[in-house]
Design an enzyme around this catalytic site. Structure first.
Site, short mmCIF file in Angstrom:
data_model
loop_
_atom_site.label_atom_id
_atom_site.label_comp_id
_atom_site.label_asym_id
_atom_site.label_seq_id
_atom_site.Cartn_x
_atom_site.Cartn_y
_atom_site.Cartn_z
N ASN A 9 -10.38 19.05 -3.51
CA ASN A 9 -9.32 20.05 -2.56
C ASN A 9 -8.49 18.83 -1.98
O ASN A 9 -8.97 18.38 -0.77
CB ASN A 9 -9.81 21.01 -1.62
CG ASN A 9 -8.73 21.55 -0.88
OD1 ASN A 9 -7.63 21.32 -1.40
ND2 ASN A 9 -9.04 22.26 0.16
N LYS A 11 -5.78 18.92 -0.46
CA LYS A 11 -4.95 19.62 0.70
C LYS A 11 -3.46 19.08 0.49
O LYS A 11 -2.88 18.83 -0.58
CB LYS A 11 -5.60 19.35 1.97
CG LYS A 11 -7.10 19.65 1.90
CD LYS A 11 -7.60 19.70 3.44
CE LYS A 11 -9.21 20.06 3.06
NZ LYS A 11 -9.66 20.39 4.34
N HIS A 97 -8.65 29.63 1.18
CA HIS A 97 -9.14 28.63 1.96
C HIS A 97 -9.05 28.92 3.40
O HIS A 97 -8.10 29.50 3.89
CB HIS A 97 -8.37 27.38 1.68
CG HIS A 97 -9.15 26.09 2.16
ND1 HIS A 97 -9.11 25.57 3.47
CD2 HIS A 97 -9.85 25.19 1.56
CE1 HIS A 97 -9.60 24.56 3.46
NE2 HIS A 97 -10.32 24.42 2.53
N GLU A 99 -8.18 27.01 5.82
CA GLU A 99 -6.71 26.70 6.43
C GLU A 99 -5.71 27.67 6.13
O GLU A 99 -4.78 27.91 7.13
CB GLU A 99 -6.69 25.26 5.98
CG GLU A 99 -7.53 24.18 6.55
CD GLU A 99 -7.90 23.10 5.77
OE1 GLU A 99 -7.23 22.71 4.79
OE2 GLU A 99 -9.00 22.37 5.82
N GLU A 169 -17.61 28.07 2.67
CA GLU A 169 -17.32 26.91 3.62
C GLU A 169 -17.29 27.33 4.87
O GLU A 169 -16.27 27.93 5.43
CB GLU A 169 -15.60 26.40 3.33
CG GLU A 169 -15.52 26.29 1.74
CD GLU A 169 -14.41 25.22 1.51
OE1 GLU A 169 -14.49 24.05 1.00
OE2 GLU A 169 -13.33 25.58 1.87
N GLY A 175 -14.08 19.22 7.27
CA GLY A 175 -13.49 17.84 7.81
C GLY A 175 -13.97 17.51 9.05
O GLY A 175 -13.25 16.81 9.75
N SER A 215 -17.80 18.98 4.50
CA SER A 215 -18.03 17.32 4.80
C SER A 215 -19.13 17.04 3.48
O SER A 215 -20.07 16.26 3.95
CB SER A 215 -18.46 17.30 5.90
OG SER A 215 -17.65 17.47 7.16
C1 PEP Z 1 -12.22 21.72 2.15
O1 PEP Z 1 -11.02 21.32 2.30
O2 PEP Z 1 -12.33 22.75 1.42
C2 PEP Z 1 -13.44 21.09 2.62
C3 PEP Z 1 -14.44 21.44 2.46
O3 PEP Z 1 -12.93 19.85 3.18
P1 PEP Z 1 -14.11 18.55 3.69
O4 PEP Z 1 -14.86 18.25 2.63
O5 PEP Z 1 -13.08 17.58 4.17
O6 PEP Z 1 -14.78 19.12 4.78
#
Ligand code: PEP
Length: 254
Positions: A9, A11, A97, A99, A169, A175, A215
């Site tokens: 992803n 983003k 997602h 976000e 998630e 993040g 992460s």
């Molecule tokens: C994500 O954006 O779905 C995500 C899991 O980000 P990160 O791996 O940076 O935590």
């Protein structure tokens, strides 16, 4: 075995030049992909075509959109429809997602509509769910995630859910550098599978790929992906670094 998936992803990151360099660097690495493995790149809309062109002819590697509109077409400035994505021969779209749930106020009900319109246009959703920190601290994460799934997906038929892709998630791990432990991931993934089993039966539940996101990096992917109910990952930060994402792809269960 159900599909094991490494999904990047990106983003809202990278210039077109950086995006092309990243894909080229990844293509130079040898990946141990077999027919049960998928690598998916959820890229910003303007990069769908150029990245698709770079990946042309690669087996088991696909581009995804990061979102689509719940509406068919019309006066929705700045939006992108499922029909447009289908016209680009896209096969995957990330929906829900955290976000987008937070900054664009996407609700479970709206996401049910997005899932429907995406599937009506032959797009496979990568449907995200996951709890915020206060829910985890209160210990109510199982019912929270169950409600997200029920309200957005339980109107689908068993056939539609066969081979479906979910990304769990935990928001507190996205993040932040704070990964859920492999035990926490397994526990929630088993719960999610059980939620589908109760409603749709074991065959459907066993066919669903449940990705972990939060992460994930090269250093922890083997352990997390090694859990019985974890079928790969949705990866943000580490997917922007070719060596990291390459190692993550090679960490999928064989
Ligand atoms: C994500 O954006 O779905 C995500 C899991 O980000 P990160 O791996 O940076 O935590």
């Amino acid at each position: 075995m159900r599909k094991q998936i490494a999904a990047a992803n990106w983003k809202m990151n990278l210039s077109l030049q950086q995006a092309e360099e990243l894909i080229k660097a990844l293509l130079e690495t040898n990946h141990e992909l077999n027919t049960q493995h998928l690598a998916v790149f959820a890229v910003p809309f303007p990069y769908i075509i150029p990245v698709k062109q770079l990946l042309n002819g690669r087996q088991n590697v696909f581009v995804a959109a990061q979102n689509c509109s719940a509406n068919k077409n019309g006066a929705y400035t700045g939006e992108t429809s499922a029909e447009m994505l289908q016209s680009l021969a896209l096969k995957y779209v990330v929906l829900g997602h955290s976000e987008r749930r937070e900054y664009n106020h996407e609700t479970n009900e709206e996401l049910a509509k997005k899932v429907d319109i995406a599937m009506a246009h032959q797009l496979h959703p990568i449907f995200c769910c996951g709890e915020p920190l206060q829910i985890r601290e209160a210990g109510t994460q199982n019912s929270y995630v169950e409600q997200q799934l029920k309200e957005s997906l339980f109107h689908l038929s068993a056939e539609q859910l066969t081979g479906f892709i979910i990304a769990y998630e935990p928001i507190w791990a996205i993040g932040t550098g704070k990964t859920a432990s492999s035990e926490q991931a397994q526990e929630m993934h088993a719960h999610i599978r059980n939620v589908f089993e109760k409603q749709y039966g074991k065959a459907v539940a066993d066919s669903i790929s449940i990705l972990y996101g939060g992460s994930v990096k090269a250093a922890n992917a083997v352990e997390i992906f090694g859990q019985p109910d974890v079928d790969g990952g949705l990866v943000g930060g580490a997917s922007l670094v070719a060596t990291e994402f390459s190692a993550i792809i090679n960490s999928l269960k064989k």
